[in-house]
Design a protein around this motif. Structure first.
Motif, PDB file in Angstrom:
ATOM      1  N   LEU A 121      -9.907  16.881  26.632  1.00 19.95           N
ATOM      2  CA  LEU A 121      -9.390  17.273  27.936  1.00 19.95           C
ATOM      3  C   LEU A 121      -9.750  16.228  28.984  1.00 19.95           C
ATOM      4  CD1 LEU A 121      -8.220  19.262  30.030  1.00 19.95           C
ATOM      5  CD2 LEU A 121     -10.415  20.409  30.012  1.00 19.95           C
ATOM      6  N   ARG A 122     -11.021  15.897  29.047  1.00 19.99           N
ATOM      7  CA  ARG A 122     -11.465  14.938  30.056  1.00 19.99           C
ATOM      8  C   ARG A 122     -10.748  13.601  29.896  1.00 19.99           C
ATOM      9  NH1 ARG A 122     -17.577  13.064  31.660  1.00 19.99           N
ATOM     10  NH2 ARG A 122     -16.886  11.383  32.999  1.00 19.99           N
ATOM     11  N   THR A 123     -10.651  13.109  28.669  1.00 19.27           N
ATOM     12  CA  THR A 123      -9.998  11.826  28.420  1.00 19.27           C
ATOM     13  C   THR A 123      -8.543  11.861  28.861  1.00 19.27           C
ATOM     14  OG1 THR A 123     -11.478  11.424  26.564  1.00 19.27           O
ATOM     15  CG2 THR A 123      -9.458  10.122  26.647  1.00 19.27           C
ATOM     16  N   LEU A 124      -7.822  12.937  28.539  1.00 20.70           N
ATOM     17  CA  LEU A 124      -6.419  13.052  28.950  1.00 20.70           C
ATOM     18  C   LEU A 124      -6.281  13.011  30.464  1.00 20.70           C
ATOM     19  CD1 LEU A 124      -5.172  15.787  26.479  1.00 20.70           C
ATOM     20  CD2 LEU A 124      -4.417  13.410  26.574  1.00 20.70           C
ATOM     21  N   VAL A 125      -7.119  13.765  31.153  1.00 19.62           N
ATOM     22  CA  VAL A 125      -7.045  13.817  32.615  1.00 19.62           C
ATOM     23  C   VAL A 125      -7.381  12.453  33.210  1.00 19.62           C
ATOM     24  CG1 VAL A 125      -8.029  14.887  34.682  1.00 19.62           C
ATOM     25  CG2 VAL A 125      -7.480  16.304  32.699  1.00 19.62           C
ATOM     26  N   GLU A 126      -8.390  11.784  32.646  1.00 14.70           N
ATOM     27  CA  GLU A 126      -8.751  10.455  33.148  1.00 14.70           C
ATOM     28  C   GLU A 126      -7.627   9.448  32.920  1.00 14.70           C
ATOM     29  OE1 GLU A 126     -13.595  10.418  32.863  1.00 14.70           O
ATOM     30  OE2 GLU A 126     -12.469   9.971  31.037  1.00 14.70           O
ATOM     31  N   LEU A 127      -6.826   9.661  31.882  1.00 13.07           N
ATOM     32  CA  LEU A 127      -5.681   8.775  31.612  1.00 13.07           C
ATOM     33  C   LEU A 127      -4.454   9.144  32.452  1.00 13.07           C
ATOM     34  CD1 LEU A 127      -5.940   8.492  27.722  1.00 13.07           C
ATOM     35  CD2 LEU A 127      -6.426   6.701  29.412  1.00 13.07           C
ATOM     36  N   GLY A 128      -4.569  10.182  33.278  1.00 10.07           N
ATOM     37  CA  GLY A 128      -3.460  10.568  34.136  1.00 10.07           C
ATOM     38  C   GLY A 128      -2.486  11.537  33.509  1.00 10.07           C
ATOM     39  N   GLU A 129      -2.840  12.113  32.363  1.00  9.18           N
ATOM     40  CA  GLU A 129      -1.980  13.086  31.694  1.00  9.18           C
ATOM     41  C   GLU A 129      -2.270  14.490  32.243  1.00  9.18           C
ATOM     42  OE1 GLU A 129       0.401  12.553  29.400  1.00  9.18           O
ATOM     43  OE2 GLU A 129       0.062  10.401  29.553  1.00  9.18           O
ATOM     44  N   PRO A 130      -1.272  15.176  32.769  1.00  9.80           N
ATOM     45  CA  PRO A 130      -1.516  16.555  33.212  1.00  9.80           C
ATOM     46  C   PRO A 130      -1.760  17.445  31.991  1.00  9.80           C
ATOM     47  CG  PRO A 130       0.806  16.015  33.398  1.00  9.80           C
ATOM     48  CD  PRO A 130       0.099  14.761  32.979  1.00  9.80           C
ATOM     49  N   VAL A 131      -2.694  18.381  32.117  1.00 14.45           N
ATOM     50  CA  VAL A 131      -3.067  19.265  31.012  1.00 14.45           C
ATOM     51  C   VAL A 131      -2.883  20.718  31.462  1.00 14.45           C
ATOM     52  CG1 VAL A 131      -4.917  19.986  29.461  1.00 14.45           C
ATOM     53  CG2 VAL A 131      -4.705  17.571  30.115  1.00 14.45           C
ATOM     54  N   TRP A 132      -2.037  21.450  30.732  1.00 10.40           N
ATOM     55  CA  TRP A 132      -1.693  22.839  31.042  1.00 10.40           C
ATOM     56  C   TRP A 132      -2.843  23.765  30.661  1.00 10.40           C
ATOM     57  CZ3 TRP A 132      -1.017  27.413  28.302  1.00 10.40           C
ATOM     58  CH2 TRP A 132      -0.193  28.390  28.875  1.00 10.40           C
ATOM     59  N   PHE A 133      -3.098  24.778  31.493  1.00 13.14           N
ATOM     60  CA  PHE A 133      -4.129  25.768  31.189  1.00 13.14           C
ATOM     61  C   PHE A 133      -3.790  27.098  31.838  1.00 13.14           C
ATOM     62  CE2 PHE A 133      -5.407  24.110  35.260  1.00 13.14           C
ATOM     63  CZ  PHE A 133      -5.993  25.175  35.928  1.00 13.14           C
ATOM     64  N   THR A 134      -4.420  28.166  31.335  1.00 14.48           N
ATOM     65  CA  THR A 134      -4.303  29.485  31.964  1.00 14.48           C
ATOM     66  C   THR A 134      -5.661  29.901  32.496  1.00 14.48           C
ATOM     67  OG1 THR A 134      -4.803  30.776  29.967  1.00 14.48           O
ATOM     68  CG2 THR A 134      -2.475  30.189  30.368  1.00 14.48           C
ATOM     69  N   CYS A 135      -5.624  30.724  33.536  1.00 11.75           N
ATOM     70  CA  CYS A 135      -6.868  31.177  34.152  1.00 11.75           C
ATOM     71  C   CYS A 135      -6.624  32.500  34.882  1.00 11.75           C
ATOM     72  CB  CYS A 135      -7.392  30.134  35.121  1.00 11.75           C
ATOM     73  SG  CYS A 135      -6.264  29.797  36.495  1.00 11.75           S
ATOM     74  N   ASP A 136      -7.701  33.070  35.387  1.00  8.49           N
ATOM     75  CA  ASP A 136      -7.639  34.311  36.151  1.00  8.49           C
ATOM     76  C   ASP A 136      -7.760  33.972  37.633  1.00  8.49           C
ATOM     77  OD1 ASP A 136      -7.826  36.809  37.300  1.00  8.49           O
ATOM     78  OD2 ASP A 136      -9.369  37.547  35.931  1.00  8.49           O
ATOM     79  N   VAL A 137      -6.629  33.869  38.321  1.00  7.29           N
ATOM     80  CA  VAL A 137      -6.662  33.497  39.740  1.00  7.29           C
ATOM     81  C   VAL A 137      -7.031  34.660  40.651  1.00  7.29           C
ATOM     82  CG1 VAL A 137      -5.080  31.547  39.554  1.00  7.29           C
ATOM     83  CG2 VAL A 137      -4.165  33.813  40.023  1.00  7.29           C
ATOM     84  N   GLY A 138      -7.286  35.824  40.070  1.00  9.56           N
ATOM     85  CA  GLY A 138      -7.713  36.968  40.868  1.00  9.56           C
ATOM     86  C   GLY A 138      -9.209  37.002  41.102  1.00  9.56           C
ATOM     87  N   LYS A 139      -9.925  36.020  40.584  1.00 11.17           N
ATOM     88  CA  LYS A 139     -11.386  36.025  40.666  1.00 11.17           C
ATOM     89  C   LYS A 139     -11.911  34.769  41.347  1.00 11.17           C
ATOM     90  CE  LYS A 139     -11.584  39.705  37.946  1.00 11.17           C
ATOM     91  NZ  LYS A 139     -10.209  40.131  37.910  1.00 11.17           N
ATOM     92  N   GLN A 140     -12.686  34.957  42.384  1.00 13.21           N
ATOM     93  CA  GLN A 140     -13.411  33.862  43.029  1.00 13.21           C
ATOM     94  C   GLN A 140     -12.502  32.671  43.354  1.00 13.21           C
ATOM     95  OE1 GLN A 140     -16.585  34.405  43.926  1.00 13.21           O
ATOM     96  NE2 GLN A 140     -16.608  36.383  42.902  1.00 13.21           N
ATOM     97  N   PHE A 141     -11.330  32.963  43.928  1.00 16.35           N
ATOM     98  CA  PHE A 141     -10.335  31.936  44.221  1.00 16.35           C
ATOM     99  C   PHE A 141      -9.829  32.125  45.638  1.00 16.35           C
ATOM    100  CE2 PHE A 141      -5.620  30.801  43.471  1.00 16.35           C
ATOM    101  CZ  PHE A 141      -5.802  29.497  43.887  1.00 16.35           C
ATOM    102  N   ASP A 142      -9.974  31.113  46.463  1.00 18.42           N
ATOM    103  CA  ASP A 142      -9.449  31.114  47.821  1.00 18.42           C
ATOM    104  C   ASP A 142      -8.208  30.220  47.821  1.00 18.42           C
ATOM    105  OD1 ASP A 142      -8.820  30.549  50.509  1.00 18.42           O
ATOM    106  OD2 ASP A 142     -10.904  30.792  51.129  1.00 18.42           O
ATOM    107  N   SER A 143      -7.028  30.841  47.747  1.00 18.24           N
ATOM    108  CA  SER A 143      -5.793  30.064  47.622  1.00 18.24           C
ATOM    109  C   SER A 143      -5.456  29.295  48.895  1.00 18.24           C
ATOM    110  CB  SER A 143      -4.629  30.971  47.223  1.00 18.24           C
ATOM    111  OG  SER A 143      -4.432  31.980  48.181  1.00 18.24           O
ATOM    112  N   ASP A 144      -5.851  29.786  50.060  1.00 18.21           N
ATOM    113  CA  ASP A 144      -5.577  29.062  51.299  1.00 18.21           C
ATOM    114  C   ASP A 144      -6.363  27.750  51.374  1.00 18.21           C
ATOM    115  OD1 ASP A 144      -3.802  30.994  52.222  1.00 18.21           O
ATOM    116  OD2 ASP A 144      -5.383  32.124  53.232  1.00 18.21           O
ATOM    117  N   ARG A 145      -7.629  27.824  51.054  1.00 18.64           N
ATOM    118  CA  ARG A 145      -8.473  26.625  51.082  1.00 18.64           C
ATOM    119  C   ARG A 145      -8.342  25.807  49.802  1.00 18.64           C
ATOM    120  NH1 ARG A 145     -11.790  30.520  53.629  1.00 18.64           N
ATOM    121  NH2 ARG A 145     -12.177  29.983  55.785  1.00 18.64           N
ATOM    122  N   GLY A 146      -7.834  26.440  48.743  1.00 17.85           N
ATOM    123  CA  GLY A 146      -7.663  25.736  47.481  1.00 17.85           C
ATOM    124  C   GLY A 146      -8.961  25.517  46.734  1.00 17.85           C
TER     125      GLY A 146
END
Length: 145
Positions: free
Chosen positions: A1-26
């Motif tokens: 994952l880290r290597t792909l991101v460092e090479l500029g490759e976007p990496v798809w993932f899923t997460c729970d955005v209902g927890k500890q996430f401030d969407s306004d501040r990002g």
């Protein structure tokens, strides 16, 4: 994952955005909100269960998919991930978010990477197991379908 991101490759993932996430501040960070301290209450569904238990009891599940687009590492250790949200340029920094690595540990559930980037021994272990199709009601398939 880290290597792909460092090479500029976007990496798809899923997460729970209902927890500890401030969407306004990002911002996505563990203990961003500490509502449990209001009444000196430590509710197990938010502060006493491990990730597997939160999944089992439906206290957390994948609710949204995004892509990793960058990272911030200090002394070889990732501290923050740069995330591009699919909700447009509202919130965060023109739609880009900052995810602390501790939030990743708690609320990221699936990461999709090319098999060519997986270490051979780990790939062999994965291929040794029979594929299991999850039922429609399984939380791990809620975003990916």
């Amino acid at each position: 994952l880290r290597t792909l991101v460092e090479l500029g490759e976007p990496v798809w993932f899923t997460c729970d955005v209902g927890k500890q996430f401030d969407s306004d501040r990002g911002v996505m960070a563990r203990d961003l909100y500490r509502a449990h301290t209001l009444y000196d209450l430590d509710h197990p569904l938010t502060h006493g269960f491990c990730k597997a238990q939160r999944l089992t009891y439906r206290a957390s599940q994948p609710t949204h998919a995004m892509v990793f687009t960058g990272l911030d590492a200090v002394d070889g250790r990732v501290h923050k991930w740069r995330v591009e949200n699919s909700w447009g340029d509202e919130g965060g920094d023109d739609g880009f978010l900052a995810m602390r690595d501790d939030w990743f540990d708690d609320y990221v559930f699936q990461v999709v990477v090319p098999t060519s980037t997986i270490p051979p021994d780990l790939l062999a272990q994965a291929r040794a197991h029979e594929v299991t199709e999850l039922p429609l009601w399984d939380p791990m398939g809620s975003v990916a379908r």
